[in-house]
Motif scaffolding. Sequence first.
Motif: not given
Length: 300
Positions: A140-152, A191-200, A274-276
């Motif tokens: 909702x803040x704009x953060x993007x998370x890819x799928x988990x198998x990029x190493x392939x 990808x975290x644009x300005x204003x994005x965070x990651x929870x603990x 922390x927030x970007x």
Amino acid sequence: MCHAERVTQRRDHDKRSCLLAAQTGCGAGGWPRHGATSVRLRRNAATVPDEILMPNTPFPKRCNAVRILQASGHSIIIFTQERPSMSQKDLGFVRRSYFPTMIFQIDVPEPEELNKKLLASIYAERERDKKGISRSNIPALGGWHSHNDLYKSKEYADLVGLIGNATDMISKDLGYADSHTIRIGTMWSIINPPGCVNRAHVHPGCLWSGVYYIQAPENCGSIEFIEPRTVHLMNQAKFQPNKKRSRENWTKVRYTPVAGRMIIFPAWLYHAVDPNETKETGDAGNRVIISFNLNQVKKS
């Protein structure tokens, strides 16, 4: 240890006993034996003349003495050496550290070309899968998370190789079994644009976790690791004010992201981002990373 010499006299009015009692004051040390009727005590006995001691008996000049009067009429005089008082410098003081929380930092030399290729691949992946998935990020803040198998994917083969080199060094450093190796189990981009965070959060089901920084503008958000022994957070000690604590007494530690830097840490260690707050705009303001989970597996 106390050193004692016992002298038994036939009666308490014996000349030698009386002389010793008079000159030493019957100083303190020891306990009455069975059958004793009284004990005369006095601390810090005076110097005992050599002629009062038993012949050929070595004994320190400075001593304490106890004269025990038995019901039978016999006297027992016990000499004890005085124990010198101890200061702090006399004590054996040793500090040992156990159960450390290890974090490894690996800096890739001249990472610009590698990061340029990775950034293009990540933006292409985001274009292909705009929704991504939700984990510690907040879409909702704009953060993007890819799928988990990029190493392939072959686009990330160079980074996979660098991670392998890093984990080989960790295995050697920690003395891991030669029969096993550390391998990537999952790998993704955030990808975290300005204003994005990651929870603990933590990363269950793996041994180590890591992050590699591809783009890190100033003030884009440090990664924060939190003291894992929560009992230490319940009742904290007081430390010297206005003075930096020793590293062993920290309850949090932050790493400032640097492009080309890799951090590998225990998967069970709580961490957050922390927030970007960068002033950069557009894609230049994005905090772009690749994260991965690692497990130890038997070599084939």
